[in-house]
Design a protein around this motif. Structure first.
Motif, mmCIF file in Angstrom:
data_model
loop_
_atom_site.group_PDB
_atom_site.id
_atom_site.type_symbol
_atom_site.label_atom_id
_atom_site.label_comp_id
_atom_site.label_asym_id
_atom_site.label_seq_id
_atom_site.Cartn_x
_atom_site.Cartn_y
_atom_site.Cartn_z
ATOM 1 N N UNK A 33 32.555 -13.599 22.023
ATOM 2 C CA UNK A 33 31.230 -14.023 21.584
ATOM 3 C C UNK A 33 31.285 -15.130 20.549
ATOM 4 N N UNK A 34 32.082 -14.941 19.497
ATOM 5 C CA UNK A 34 32.189 -15.971 18.463
ATOM 6 C C UNK A 34 32.860 -17.233 19.004
ATOM 7 N N UNK A 35 33.785 -17.066 19.959
ATOM 8 C CA UNK A 35 34.405 -18.230 20.585
ATOM 9 C C UNK A 35 33.412 -19.023 21.412
ATOM 10 N N UNK A 36 32.508 -18.315 22.097
ATOM 11 C CA UNK A 36 31.491 -19.005 22.890
ATOM 12 C C UNK A 36 30.552 -19.800 21.983
ATOM 13 N N UNK A 37 30.178 -19.217 20.852
ATOM 14 C CA UNK A 37 29.337 -19.937 19.893
ATOM 15 C C UNK A 37 30.073 -21.175 19.375
ATOM 16 N N UNK A 38 31.357 -21.007 19.029
ATOM 17 C CA UNK A 38 32.136 -22.140 18.548
ATOM 18 C C UNK A 38 32.229 -23.232 19.612
ATOM 19 N N UNK A 39 32.430 -22.852 20.865
ATOM 20 C CA UNK A 39 32.506 -23.842 21.931
ATOM 21 C C UNK A 39 31.231 -24.656 22.046
ATOM 22 N N UNK A 40 30.081 -23.972 21.978
ATOM 23 C CA UNK A 40 28.807 -24.680 22.077
ATOM 24 C C UNK A 40 28.599 -25.609 20.885
ATOM 25 N N UNK A 41 28.879 -25.118 19.687
ATOM 26 C CA UNK A 41 28.680 -25.928 18.481
ATOM 27 C C UNK A 41 29.665 -27.092 18.441
ATOM 28 N N UNK A 42 30.920 -26.827 18.811
ATOM 29 C CA UNK A 42 31.913 -27.906 18.831
ATOM 30 C C UNK A 42 31.553 -28.963 19.864
ATOM 31 N N UNK A 43 31.039 -28.520 21.012
ATOM 32 C CA UNK A 43 30.625 -29.485 22.029
ATOM 33 C C UNK A 43 29.534 -30.413 21.518
ATOM 34 N N UNK A 44 28.592 -29.871 20.761
ATOM 35 C CA UNK A 44 27.537 -30.700 20.184
ATOM 36 C C UNK A 44 28.079 -31.608 19.078
ATOM 37 N N UNK A 45 28.982 -31.069 18.263
ATOM 38 C CA UNK A 45 29.512 -31.842 17.128
ATOM 39 C C UNK A 45 30.343 -33.030 17.592
ATOM 40 N N UNK A 46 31.191 -32.816 18.569
ATOM 41 C CA UNK A 46 32.095 -33.875 19.020
ATOM 42 C C UNK A 46 31.527 -34.688 20.184
ATOM 43 N N UNK A 47 30.319 -34.381 20.595
ATOM 44 C CA UNK A 47 29.692 -35.151 21.657
ATOM 45 C C UNK A 47 30.208 -34.837 23.043
ATOM 46 N N UNK A 48 30.779 -33.648 23.230
ATOM 47 C CA UNK A 48 31.294 -33.266 24.550
ATOM 48 C C UNK A 48 30.182 -32.834 25.495
ATOM 49 N N UNK A 49 29.055 -32.445 24.932
ATOM 50 C CA UNK A 49 27.920 -32.053 25.764
ATOM 51 C C UNK A 49 26.780 -33.012 25.506
ATOM 52 N N UNK A 50 25.888 -33.131 26.463
ATOM 53 C CA UNK A 50 24.790 -34.074 26.376
ATOM 54 C C UNK A 50 23.613 -33.441 25.637
ATOM 55 N N UNK A 51 23.519 -33.741 24.345
ATOM 56 C CA UNK A 51 22.431 -33.192 23.553
ATOM 57 C C UNK A 51 22.419 -31.680 23.611
ATOM 58 N N UNK A 52 21.281 -31.116 23.982
ATOM 59 C CA UNK A 52 21.164 -29.674 24.140
ATOM 60 C C UNK A 52 21.029 -29.312 25.611
ATOM 61 N N UNK A 53 21.657 -30.093 26.507
ATOM 62 C CA UNK A 53 21.636 -29.801 27.937
ATOM 63 C C UNK A 53 22.171 -28.394 28.179
#
Length: 340
Positions: free
Chosen positions: A90-110
């Protein structure tokens, strides 16, 4: 079993109806009129169909995913304390989502890209615990200790990213607690196909999980490769947890306690426990959000004069902690069971 499933379905509908009516601003008559397509003002229709209905549906779907994820983890690891929130998933999934937003790996809040990032983080969290416990064979107490340490470390990294980039990803803070506030049709259109696919796979894998919870030796005797079978079950559990966390955040204790309730009702056979666990998880998260909305109605304003919106994750955390204390005081043991 048929009666239990029927009772579970009735409870599911009741929980959804209660959650639909719990919000502030509209009475039961107005909500029913909007649902029945009777003459209502546009604002009422918008609140009911664009805010409340998708919120209920997302709660039910995410709760089902989290409950079944915990059930699969407990069976695959043969550990009654295994759950998304205490295994680092669970905490890893949260980190993945937040890290994706921080480093620009995901498109905004897609939503879809956030789910993929959350899945990667969930795999990372589960993998760290797997390594710490020696390929996942630790005793329940040690798994709990390592799980808390892993979750704390990953949550610490997440908090650091939120501090470093508050303007860009400050909205992701709610994922640390778990909430269905503001969930809309966009989130429902993401989670229902994801949840349906992985829940179906979870039921198909239930026979395999039945064998795994009896031990690797029995699996080998039956011709089932334990390593590959466990990897498949764990992969399904990670996908279910990551999909739910990406949409509603890390809802605490639901994936830990709901599987034990399902086993109590359905027995050790996971083919019966999976649908009951999905239903129980859906009802639990829906009920938690109902309570959160009722508390919000009682205390609608914070001391600073801002609107107060209690997250459902706070309710599950408090209720889960209380239940664990009661179990501990009564000396009750959690037993994942073993179908023969």
């Amino acid at each position: 079993m048929v009666r239990r499933l029927a009772a579970a379905a009735v409870l599911l509908v009741a929980a959804g109806a209660a959650q639909l009516l719990a919000g502030r601003g509209l009475g039961p008559g107005e909500v029913w009129a909007a649902l029945a397509s009777q003459e209502t003002d546009p604002t009422t229709r918008h609140i009911v169909w664009e805010l409340r209905v998708p919120r209920v549906l997302v709660s039910l779907a995410a709760g089902a995913c989290l409950g079944v994820s915990g059930l699969l983890l407990q069976a695959a690891l043969r550990n009654p304390l295994a759950a998304p929130e205490v295994t680092g998933i669970g905490s890893g999934a949260v980190l993945g989502a937040v890290a994706g937003l921080h480093f620009g790996w995901v498109e905004g809040l897609s939503p879809f890209s956030v789910v993929l990032a959350a899945c990667a983080g969930g795999v990372l969290g589960g993998g760290l615990l797997w390594l710490l416990t020696g390929a996942g064979h630790a005793e329940p107490a040690w798994l709990a200790v390592y799980g808390v340490l892993t979750s704390a470390a990953l949550s610490g990294v997440t908090a650091l990213l939120l501090v470093l980039d508050p303007d860009r990803i400050g909205g992701a803070l709610v994922w640390l607690i778990g909430s269905v506030n503001g969930r809309a049709w966009l989130h429902w259109h993401l989670i229902w196909p994801w949840g349906l696919a992985w829940l179906t796979l979870a039921w198909l894998l239930s026979a395999v999980a039945n064998v795994l919870q009896c031990g690797d030796d029995q699996a080998a005797v039956l011709g089932l490769p334990p390593g590959r079978a466990r990897l498949a079950v764990l992969g399904c559990a990670v996908a279910l947890a990551a999909g739910a966390v990406a949409v509603v955040g890390a809802v605490g204790f639901l994936g830990l306690l709901v599987p034990h309730l399902a086993r109590t009702l359905a027995g050790a056979d996971l083919r019966r426990a999976v649908p009951l666990c999905a239903t129980a998880g859906a009802v639990a998260l829906s009920a938690a959000d109902t309570i959160a909305q009722l508390v919000t109605r009682v205390a609608p304003w914070t001391p600073a004069g801002e609107r107060f919106a209690m997250p459902a994750g706070a309710v599950t955390a408090l209720a889960g902690a209380l239940l664990l204390v009661l179990f501990a005081r009564r000396g009750r043991e959690f037993d994942p069971g073993c179908s023969r």
